[in-house]
Design an enzyme around this catalytic site. Structure first.
Site, PDB file in Angstrom:
ATOM      1  CD  GLU A  93      -1.242   0.305   3.678  1.00  0.00           C
ATOM      2  OE1 GLU A  93      -1.680   1.465   3.716  1.00  0.00           O
ATOM      3  OE2 GLU A  93      -1.530  -0.573   4.505  1.00  0.00           O
ATOM      4  CB  CYS A 127      -2.632  -4.225   6.363  1.00  0.00           C
ATOM      5  SG  CYS A 127      -2.280  -2.629   7.100  1.00  0.00           S
ATOM      6  CG  HIS A 259      -3.055  -6.542  10.190  1.00  0.00           C
ATOM      7  ND1 HIS A 259      -1.826  -6.105   9.756  1.00  0.00           N
ATOM      8  CD2 HIS A 259      -3.793  -5.428  10.447  1.00  0.00           C
ATOM      9  CE1 HIS A 259      -1.829  -4.781   9.738  1.00  0.00           C
ATOM     10  NE2 HIS A 259      -3.002  -4.352  10.147  1.00  0.00           N
TER      11      HIS A 259
HETATM   12  N1  ACO Z   1      -0.296   3.724  30.665  1.00  0.00           N
HETATM   13  C1  ACO Z   1      -0.918   2.617  30.221  1.00  0.00           C
HETATM   14  N2  ACO Z   1      -1.923   2.633  29.308  1.00  0.00           N
HETATM   15  C2  ACO Z   1      -2.297   3.833  28.813  1.00  0.00           C
HETATM   16  C3  ACO Z   1      -1.693   5.023  29.242  1.00  0.00           C
HETATM   17  C4  ACO Z   1      -0.650   4.937  30.208  1.00  0.00           C
HETATM   18  N3  ACO Z   1      -0.018   6.023  30.637  1.00  0.00           N
HETATM   19  N4  ACO Z   1      -2.273   6.049  28.567  1.00  0.00           N
HETATM   20  C5  ACO Z   1      -3.212   5.500  27.764  1.00  0.00           C
HETATM   21  N5  ACO Z   1      -3.223   4.161  27.909  1.00  0.00           N
HETATM   22  C6  ACO Z   1      -4.050   3.182  27.225  1.00  0.00           C
HETATM   23  C7  ACO Z   1      -5.480   3.633  27.037  1.00  0.00           C
HETATM   24  O1  ACO Z   1      -6.257   3.372  28.180  1.00  0.00           O
HETATM   25  C8  ACO Z   1      -5.880   2.779  25.846  1.00  0.00           C
HETATM   26  O2  ACO Z   1      -6.182   1.477  26.283  1.00  0.00           O
HETATM   27  P1  ACO Z   1      -7.480   0.704  25.719  1.00  0.00           P
HETATM   28  O3  ACO Z   1      -7.332   0.673  24.236  1.00  0.00           O
HETATM   29  O4  ACO Z   1      -7.369  -0.628  26.335  1.00  0.00           O
HETATM   30  O5  ACO Z   1      -8.664   1.491  26.144  1.00  0.00           O
HETATM   31  C9  ACO Z   1      -4.601   2.699  25.019  1.00  0.00           C
HETATM   32  O6  ACO Z   1      -3.545   3.060  25.910  1.00  0.00           O
HETATM   33  C10 ACO Z   1      -4.578   3.627  23.840  1.00  0.00           C
HETATM   34  O7  ACO Z   1      -4.936   4.900  24.298  1.00  0.00           O
HETATM   35  P2  ACO Z   1      -6.006   5.771  23.487  1.00  0.00           P
HETATM   36  O8  ACO Z   1      -6.227   7.047  24.209  1.00  0.00           O
HETATM   37  O9  ACO Z   1      -7.207   4.930  23.167  1.00  0.00           O
HETATM   38  O10 ACO Z   1      -5.148   6.011  22.170  1.00  0.00           O
HETATM   39  P3  ACO Z   1      -5.413   6.997  20.992  1.00  0.00           P
HETATM   40  O11 ACO Z   1      -6.869   7.049  20.692  1.00  0.00           O
HETATM   41  O12 ACO Z   1      -4.706   8.262  21.245  1.00  0.00           O
HETATM   42  O13 ACO Z   1      -4.646   6.239  19.788  1.00  0.00           O
HETATM   43  C11 ACO Z   1      -4.993   4.538  18.105  1.00  0.00           C
HETATM   44  C12 ACO Z   1      -4.741   4.833  19.586  1.00  0.00           C
HETATM   45  C13 ACO Z   1      -6.426   4.931  17.728  1.00  0.00           C
HETATM   46  C14 ACO Z   1      -4.814   3.047  17.887  1.00  0.00           C
HETATM   47  C15 ACO Z   1      -3.973   5.330  17.245  1.00  0.00           C
HETATM   48  O14 ACO Z   1      -2.678   4.973  17.591  1.00  0.00           O
HETATM   49  C16 ACO Z   1      -4.188   5.124  15.750  1.00  0.00           C
HETATM   50  O15 ACO Z   1      -5.018   5.781  15.132  1.00  0.00           O
HETATM   51  N6  ACO Z   1      -3.382   4.204  15.123  1.00  0.00           N
HETATM   52  C17 ACO Z   1      -3.465   3.910  13.687  1.00  0.00           C
HETATM   53  C18 ACO Z   1      -4.729   3.170  13.317  1.00  0.00           C
HETATM   54  C19 ACO Z   1      -4.685   1.688  13.675  1.00  0.00           C
HETATM   55  O16 ACO Z   1      -3.650   1.107  13.927  1.00  0.00           O
HETATM   56  N7  ACO Z   1      -5.898   1.051  13.655  1.00  0.00           N
HETATM   57  C20 ACO Z   1      -6.011  -0.395  13.880  1.00  0.00           C
HETATM   58  C21 ACO Z   1      -6.547  -1.198  12.697  1.00  0.00           C
HETATM   59  S1  ACO Z   1      -6.220  -0.511  11.096  1.00  0.00           S
HETATM   60  C22 ACO Z   1      -4.530  -0.710  10.690  1.00  0.00           C
HETATM   61  O17 ACO Z   1      -4.010  -1.777  10.726  1.00  0.00           O
HETATM   62  C23 ACO Z   1      -3.784   0.464  10.279  1.00  0.00           C
END
Ligand code: ACO
Length: 495
Positions: A93, A127, A259
């Site tokens: 991709e 992916c 994945h």
């Molecule tokens: N210590 C421990 N855990 C923490 C802490 C901390 N200090 N701070 C946050 N966390 C936890 C949260 O509670 C959350 O846990 P949960 O998911 O079990 O609820 C986790 O860390 C992530 O925190 P969020 O606030 O939910 O993260 P955010 O929304 O900022 O970003 C996301 C996460 C959406 C995955 C982002 O990194 C992203 O957009 N990534 C790309 C998209 C992606 O990978 N999507 C998945 C499928 S598609 C693909 O393969 C591309």
């Protein structure tokens, strides 16, 4: 080796993956240090998302160079001649050209051999492209079109995100897989199950940028929804085929490879599969302590923390046994996009010998946003003689932990600068990359220049601390010859 035996008559048996090679960048950033650099709470990337290190590329590497490196390495390590390949399919991709495929770039490696009779082209859907490439290649070997030669599947991507919460879920790498009969890793017939849907969860509409447009929460919902659908269909097919009527559950496979956008989502996915198993047979005695959840619908529970917690606890042991070993590269390199699930299969294999793998079954889940997803299973060969494909495969992948250890850690500021440079120079022509080639693994293809007509030139790093000076030509000539060679890669050829 199918190519040397000539065309076979009849249906080829045990079609699947006969050799695998994985490539990842030589530099990484530590996720704990990245948390500090990004100024977010300690533990978010490492505990919250489950990531320890993230590999990245300077402007010296692109999707072509990654693919060239992994294909060259596979052919050298397994002593595969270019004339033995009849099909190449690339899943990627990371688009740097809207017309010219990565596959055509790989044909440079076949030029000196004179073999231009090679079917196949690229597949793109986030992916998932590598899985489509794999299915096409397996189908070809099992079809009337097959001419007795191997197919080669190549997955290659650079996963980079704009600054913000998604950046820590990047990565980069490539996997090459040789496909043929009497394979080391045999795809089970009649169980492939898919779920395809239209969604705008992650996509790349802006061709001037390497970065995707991402709706993070929606992408997680899409991933988990697709996992549910694929698993329900896979359960039905597996139950009817290799289980001869009894219901497939997590107990019926030895490994589960997913994945992996980030490792915590994979752990939640194992919990999700157990939730599916529970909802399908809630009256089983082993589920007595989970009865409070029997009325909850799958589609209402993607972000239900009570369900998630209960089933993560209940599946913890299964996760540790069947999936954690497959997350080595995902945890240490990050999301490689198309190679991710296949890098995880490599990780699963690396802890094993042919004797400990034979007869085992693994389930794979492939997901690409947008969206396309499939689940299928593989069985490891019963042939474990010293020169069997499975023995060669396990030997070749046994040094993955040492290869990961041999990488160089850089400060998050260096990583950030590298991404800034990629951003500023993306699609610039003419352009001469400035990244230090001395940091590359020996034998790595790297970009030397892009001319004013956007044509890219590559060379091969021969290691050491000095600037690499070799051109691509010697490696291609060596691949065309029958003489075993070394190529600067620290691993032995024909490992
Ligand atoms: N210590 C421990 N855990 C923490 C802490 C901390 N200090 N701070 C946050 N966390 C936890 C949260 O509670 C959350 O846990 P949960 O998911 O079990 O609820 C986790 O860390 C992530 O925190 P969020 O606030 O939910 O993260 P955010 O929304 O900022 O970003 C996301 C996460 C959406 C995955 C982002 O990194 C992203 O957009 N990534 C790309 C998209 C992606 O990978 N999507 C998945 C499928 S598609 C693909 O393969 C591309």
């Amino acid at each position: 080796m199918p190519g040397t035996k000539g065309c076979r008559i009849g249906w080829p048996e045990d079609v699947g993956i006969t050799a695998m090679e994985v490539y990842f960048p030589s530099q990484y950033v530590d996720q704990t240090e990245l948390e500090q650099f990004d100024g977010i709470s300690a533990g978010k990337y490492t505990i919250g998302l489950g990531q320890e290190k993230m590999g990245f590329c300077s402007d010296r590497e692109d999707v072509h160079s990654l693919a060239l490196t992994v294909v060259k390495n596979l052919m050298l390590h397994y002593d595969v001649k270019p004339t033995e390949i009849g099909r190449i399919e690339v899943g990627t991709e990371t688009i740097i050209d809207k017309s010219k495929s990565v596959k055509t770039v790989l044909m440079q490696l076949f030029q000196d051999s004179g073999n231009t009779d090679v079917e196949g082209i690229d597949t793109t859907n986030a992916c998932y492209g590598g899985t489509n490439a794999l299915f096409n290649s397996v189908n070809w070997v099992e079809s009337s079109s097959w001419d007795g030669r191997y197919a080669l599947v190549v997955c290659s991507d650079i996963a980079v995100y704009a600054t913000g919460p998604a950046r820590c879920t990047g990565g980069a790498g490539a996997v090459a897989m040789l496909i043929g009969p009497d394979a080391a890793v045999v795809l089970d017939r009649g169980v492939r199950s898919s779920h395809m849907e239209h969604s705008y969860d992650f996509y790349k509409p802006n061709l001037d940028s390497e970065y995707p447009v991402v709706d993070g929460k929606l992408s997680i919902q899409c991933y988990l929804g697709a996992l549910d659908k694929c698993y329900q269909r896979f359960k039905a097919k597996a139950s009817a085929t290799f289980l001869e009527g009894s219901t497939f559950t997590l107990a019926d496979a030895d490994g589960f490879c997913f994945h992996s956008p980030y490792c915590k989502l994979v752990q939640k996915s194992v919990a999700r599969l157990l939730f599916n198993d529970f909802l399908a047979q809630p009256d089983k005695p082993e589920y007595d302590h989970l009865q409070a959840f029997r009325e909850i619908k799958l589609e209402d529970s993607y972000f239900n923390k009570d369900v998630e917690k209960a089933f993560m606890t209940a599946s913890q042991k299964l996760f540790e046994q069947k999936t954690r070993p497959a997350l080595l590269l995902a945890n240490q390199v990050g999301n490689m996009y198309t190679p991710s699930v296949y890098a995880n299969l490599c990780s699963y294999i690396t802890g094993h010998t042919a004797a400990t793998l034979t007869g085992k079954r693994a389930v794979l889940f492939s997901f690409g946003s947008g969206l396309a997803s499939s689940m299928y299973s593989v069985k490891f060969s019963s042939n474990i003689s010293p020169d069997s494909p499975l023995a060669k495969l396990t030997a070749s992948l046994s040094d993955l932990p040492q290869r990961l250890e041999s990488r160089q850690k850089v400060d998050p500021s260096v990583f950030s600068e590298a991404l800034k440079l990629r951003e500023e120079t993306h699609h610039l022509a003419p352009y001469t990359p400035v990244g230090d080639t001395a940091v590359l693994f020996p034998g790595t293809f790297y970009l030397t220049s892009i001319d004013d007509k956007y044509r890219r030139e590559y060379a091969i790093a021969n290691g050491g601390s000095q600037l690499a000076t070799t051109s691509t030509e010697p490696a291609m000539k060596k691949l065309a010859s029958d003489t075993p060679i070394t190529n600067g890669d620290p691993r032995p050829v024909n490992a």
